[in-house]
Every structure is written in C-alpha cells, then in structure tokens.
Scaffold this active site. Structure first.
Site, PDB file in Angstrom:
ATOM      1  N   GLU A 106       1.429  -0.473  -7.997  1.00  0.00           N
ATOM      2  CA  GLU A 106       2.237  -1.616  -7.521  1.00  0.00           C
ATOM      3  C   GLU A 106       1.393  -2.544  -6.651  1.00  0.00           C
ATOM      4  O   GLU A 106       0.769  -2.103  -5.677  1.00  0.00           O
ATOM      5  CB  GLU A 106       3.424  -1.068  -6.714  1.00  0.00           C
ATOM      6  CG  GLU A 106       4.403  -2.148  -6.288  1.00  0.00           C
ATOM      7  CD  GLU A 106       5.641  -1.569  -5.585  1.00  0.00           C
ATOM      8  OE1 GLU A 106       6.036  -0.423  -5.870  1.00  0.00           O
ATOM      9  OE2 GLU A 106       6.201  -2.290  -4.739  1.00  0.00           O
ATOM     10  N   LYS A 304      12.058   4.306  -0.053  1.00  0.00           N
ATOM     11  CA  LYS A 304      11.151   4.021  -1.179  1.00  0.00           C
ATOM     12  C   LYS A 304       9.907   3.311  -0.638  1.00  0.00           C
ATOM     13  O   LYS A 304       8.783   3.570  -1.060  1.00  0.00           O
ATOM     14  CB  LYS A 304      11.873   3.181  -2.232  1.00  0.00           C
ATOM     15  CG  LYS A 304      11.147   3.074  -3.563  1.00  0.00           C
ATOM     16  CD  LYS A 304      10.134   1.946  -3.618  1.00  0.00           C
ATOM     17  CE  LYS A 304       9.493   1.837  -4.996  1.00  0.00           C
ATOM     18  NZ  LYS A 304       8.458   0.784  -5.049  1.00  0.00           N
ATOM     19  N   ASP A 320       0.581  17.332  -4.988  1.00  0.00           N
ATOM     20  CA  ASP A 320       1.754  17.321  -5.857  1.00  0.00           C
ATOM     21  C   ASP A 320       2.801  16.366  -5.263  1.00  0.00           C
ATOM     22  O   ASP A 320       3.539  16.721  -4.354  1.00  0.00           O
ATOM     23  CB  ASP A 320       2.285  18.761  -5.928  1.00  0.00           C
ATOM     24  CG  ASP A 320       3.522  18.902  -6.791  1.00  0.00           C
ATOM     25  OD1 ASP A 320       4.159  17.881  -7.104  1.00  0.00           O
ATOM     26  OD2 ASP A 320       3.859  20.043  -7.143  1.00  0.00           O
ATOM     27  N   HIS A 417       4.100 -11.617  -1.507  1.00  0.00           N
ATOM     28  CA  HIS A 417       3.740 -11.191  -2.874  1.00  0.00           C
ATOM     29  C   HIS A 417       3.047 -12.317  -3.618  1.00  0.00           C
ATOM     30  O   HIS A 417       2.053 -12.116  -4.281  1.00  0.00           O
ATOM     31  CB  HIS A 417       5.002 -10.788  -3.654  1.00  0.00           C
ATOM     32  CG  HIS A 417       5.443  -9.402  -3.385  1.00  0.00           C
ATOM     33  ND1 HIS A 417       5.924  -8.555  -4.353  1.00  0.00           N
ATOM     34  CD2 HIS A 417       5.470  -8.688  -2.255  1.00  0.00           C
ATOM     35  CE1 HIS A 417       6.224  -7.388  -3.811  1.00  0.00           C
ATOM     36  NE2 HIS A 417       5.961  -7.453  -2.534  1.00  0.00           N
TER      37      HIS A 417
HETATM   38  C1  MEV Z   1       9.276  -2.199  -2.670  1.00  0.00           C
HETATM   39  O1  MEV Z   1       8.368  -1.410  -3.407  1.00  0.00           O
HETATM   40  C2  MEV Z   1       9.627  -1.534  -1.352  1.00  0.00           C
HETATM   41  C3  MEV Z   1      10.676  -2.249  -0.516  1.00  0.00           C
HETATM   42  O2  MEV Z   1      11.859  -2.445  -1.288  1.00  0.00           O
HETATM   43  C4  MEV Z   1      10.968  -1.378   0.683  1.00  0.00           C
HETATM   44  C5  MEV Z   1      12.130  -1.842   1.525  1.00  0.00           C
HETATM   45  O3  MEV Z   1      13.048  -2.508   1.011  1.00  0.00           O
HETATM   46  O4  MEV Z   1      12.136  -1.455   2.729  1.00  0.00           O
HETATM   47  C6  MEV Z   1      10.208  -3.628  -0.100  1.00  0.00           C
END
Ligand code: MEV
Length: 462
Positions: A106, A304, A320, A417
């Site tokens: 990513e 995430k 792992d 981004h």
């Molecule tokens: C994207 O890979 C991760 C985010 O969505 C994390 C978040 O929302 O805190 C930007």
C-alpha cells in the site's frame, strides 16, 4: 542498472563520503532519502548496515528466496510472490535509532510512519517496553466423569506434566526456555467463563470442558512448533489423569503474557500544521480516539491503520502476521467490546500522550530465518532479541496510527496521498533531487498527475 562499485566492495571509502546526511552518524533521520533513486538508497543502506554484495543482490532482485527454497516451505509451490520493501525512517526508540524494513503493497504507509516518527523523535522519541515472552499451549478435554476432580488431579500433578512437556522439546529447555506453569480452566455448562462466551455466540448449549493451559517460555523463537509438539506429547497423559477425551492440542494466539508497549508524549508545537495550531490538532486526535472508543465500526478502521505498520514489519522480518493479527484483535476485544488498539489522551501540561500495548509474539530465531530476506531485514533493523523486535513493532504501529488520525482529523488523507503519488510520478519521469518536489507540486496544482505531464514539466525546466 549495473551494481555500484561500492556495493559489496571494501570499506576503503569513508562513510561520510557516500552516506546521505544523518546516515554517517548512524542516525535514522535521513533528510532527502526519498529523493534518491532506489539504487542510491540501496547503496547508502549497504554502507549503513554493512551489507555484503550477495545481500545487496537479494534486495535488488528479490532473489533471496529461491524456487528451491520456496518448494521446501509450502506445498504445490509454483513460484515466489514478491512485495515492495520500504525503509521506515526517523525511529528513535529507547534512545536508539532504527531503520525499519517494511514489506507492504500500500502506497503512503512507509512515508506516513516515517513522518510521524519524525514528529515523535522531535519530542524525544518512543519509550517502549515488554513483558517476558511466555506463550500459551492449550489442551481441550471433554467427557470428564467429574470436571472438578479432573481439574484438581491435573493441578496436583502439574510438575509431572510440565516435565513431560519439556522432555518433548529438550532443546528449548537447554536454551533456557520451556514449559513453566499449568493453569486448568473449566469452560461450558456450569462455568461462568464458558457460559458467557457461548451465549455471546448464540450457542445452543455450552459443552462442559476442561482446558489444560500451559505457559511456555520460547526464548527468541515464536515457538509454534515447540508448543504444538509439547501439547501433543502431553495429551495422552492428560486423558489418563482426567478420564476424559482430548480433542484440540494447539497454541493460543492470544499471547497476553507476551506483551509489548510503547508510549510517546508530544507537545502541541510539534503537531501544528500550516492551518491549525498544535492545540487544535491535539483536540482532533482526541476526537478520533473518542470515535474509536465509542464505535467498533470505527475501531476496526482505526486498528487497520495500526496494523498497516505492524504487519509491514512483521512480514519483512519473516514472522507469522496472521498470528499477530489474531492476537492483536482478540486483545482489542478483551473487555468484551472490540476497541481501539491505541490510546491518545492529554496530560496536565496539554501534551498529547499516546500509548499502545499489544500481544507481540514475534521471533528473531528459528523459522523466521528460513527466508534469507527476513534474516536480512533483521540485520538492517539491528535488533538483538525478540523483545526488542516486539518493542520496535508496536512503536511503528503507534506511529502509523498517529499519522492516520492526525491526517483524518485535519486535512483528510487524500491530500497527502496525492502529494506522494505526484512525487512517485515525478521520479518515474526522471526527476532527481529538488526537481522531485518542484515537478510534484506543479502537477498537484495543475490537477494533472500523469507521467506525460511530469515529462512535459521536466523537459520545460531542463
Ligand atoms: C488506510 O490504510 C488506513 C486508515 O483508514 C486508518 C484510519 O482510518 O485510521 C487511514
């Protein structure tokens, strides 16, 4: 591109002659690193981490893992799946600099981790720590004539069972590790622990069962094979002692006696942006925390972001990542509701305080070294022990989360981004040094981020 004469050559060139600023002093703060070509970065890293010619080739060609090796690692092997490996910069943890290898597909993860690590280092860096490395093995016993009697029998014979487990994997005991403790839990009908868990899942009737839970010190190995071998060896004796029937014999990935934590304290001044005061940014980050605390839908996304950083290092170091993911998410739900993996608050002086604590059963020895690329990542990172690796990994998770929620609570993530994307396009068009920013900015302003546009701007400039 042909290899540089520096690569794999003798060390007759003084580091300061070939290393970008910062690297010569073995700092992880390396201004302008992203503006170098990939080959130049590799050369600089070779000097910094003392990599030999073969190791450099491994990085350049992804040839560390040969098809022959892959064939021995998985079944029906048909090839090798490569991934980009980036270098997280600016990490200053417990007074030490780290260059952090991150394997991830990513865009912007490596850049944003490095960005917030830079803010954090300006405020003194991360203070990280870890518990001992005690893993868990479980043996499920059902159909015991009497659960309480069976439980007491196992507890009375705990020393015998622990010795038996250790005999099943003597090399672990020789290395100073091994099974240490036995806990026996009763789950299912009649036990509050089992009833609550089963009810939450709509189970028709909880099955009464006994779980023999062994606590095992696996030293610097993640220890899956050690634990599973021990559990399978002990299981028949457990059946004999309890009169029950053993089904599952396996480690637990909720390694809550193998925790790592990291903390940062940031004065508002390091957080201010072009448009917002540091205090406003702190407020925004606290609102992001409140959202994640109140809502599992948001907590999942918040986490995430944390795992973007954690997984990238876990993968690069050959660990792992499914086990780490499982453990971290289970730990995030340990209070009965799934919550945020990080906690951001404001202290009495108005500083932003961030903390993360997660199970981090990673290894630096054993199976992780079967892929030479992972051994190389560990060498670049320069960690001595699994605990140190775990402390670095959770620090990266905290930095990643800070970058995400700071951007989300202020300008949004798309601006960053697009700026990164524009830089990449500018570099693909051949921009170097200061040209990179200039061409990227011109593309962002013209809202045309394309290779053709970058080439046109570059030609015009040159
Ligand atoms: C994207 O890979 C991760 C985010 O969505 C994390 C978040 O929302 O805190 C930007």
């Amino acid at each position: 591109m042909s290899p540089s004469p520096l690569i794999g050559s003798s060390s007759s060139v003084a580091p300061e002659e070939v290393l970008p600023a910062g690297m010569a002093s073995r700092s992880s703060r390396i201004p302008g690193f992203y503006q170098l070509s990939a080959e130049e970065r590799l050369q600089a890293l070779a000097r910094y981490a003392d990599l030999d010619g073969q190791e450099i080739d491994f990085l350049r060609t992804a040839a560390a893992l040969t098809p022959e090796k892959a064939d021995k690692m998985v079944e029906n092997a048909i090839g090798i799946h490569a991934m980009p490996l980036g270098l997280g910069l600016n990490f200053f943890i417990n007074g030490r600099d780290y260059l952090v290898p991150m394997a991830i597909e990513e865009a912007s993860v490596v850049a944003s981790a490095s960005y917030s690590a830079k803010l954090i280092r300006e405020a003194g860096g991360f203070i990280a720590g870890s518990s001992g490395r005690i893993m868990i093995g479980q043996i499920q016993v059902v159909h015991c004539p009497n659960l309480e009697v069976a439980r007491q029998e196992l507890l009375d014979r705990a020393d015998e069972l622990i010795e038996l487990a250790n005999r099943a994997y003597p090399s672990m005991a020789e290395r100073g590790g091994g099974a240490r403790e036995l806990e026996v839990r009763i789950l299912g009908a009649g036990s509050s622990e089992g009833r609550a868990a089963a009810a939450g899942r709509g189970a028709a009737a909880a099955v009464p069962m006994l779980v023999a839970q062994f606590y095992i010190d696996t030293q610097d190995a993640m220890g899956a094979n050690v634990i599973n071998t021990m559990m399978e060896a002990v299981a028949p004796v457990i059946e004999e002692f309890t009169g029950g029937r053993v089904y599952l014999r396996i480690l637990s990935n909720l390694t809550d006696r193998c925790l790592a934590w990291s903390q940062v304290v940031l004065p508002p001044r390091v957080l201010k942006t072009g448009h917002l005061s540091g205090e406003d940014v702190v407020e925004g980050i606290l609102m992001a925390q409140a959202f994640a605390d109140a809502d599992p839908y948001r907590a999942a996304t918040h986490n995430k972001g944390v795992m973007n950083g954690i997984d990238a290092v876990v993968i690069a170091t050959g660990n792992d990542w499914r086990a780490i993911e499982a453990g971290c998410h289970a730990y995030a739900a340990r209070d009965g509701q799934y919550g945020a993996m990080t906690h951001w608050s404001r202290d009495g002086q108005g500083n932003l305080v961030g903390r993360i604590e997660l199970p981090m059963a990673v290894g630096t020895a054993g199976v992780v070294r079967s892929n030479p690329a992972s051994a190389l990542a560990l060498k670049i990172l320069g960690v001595e022990t699994a605990r140190e690796l775990a402390e670095v990994i959770v620090s990266v998770g905290l930095a990643q989360n800070l970058a995400a929620i700071k951007a989300l609570a202020t300008e949004g993530i798309q601006k960053g981004h697009m700026a990164l994307h524009a830089r990449n396009v500018a570099m693909s068009a051949g921009a170097r040094g200061d040209e990179v920013e200039e061409i990227a900015l011109a593309m962002v302003q013209s809202r045309e981020i394309r290779l053709a546009k970058a080439l046109e701007l570059l030609n015009r400039k040159r």
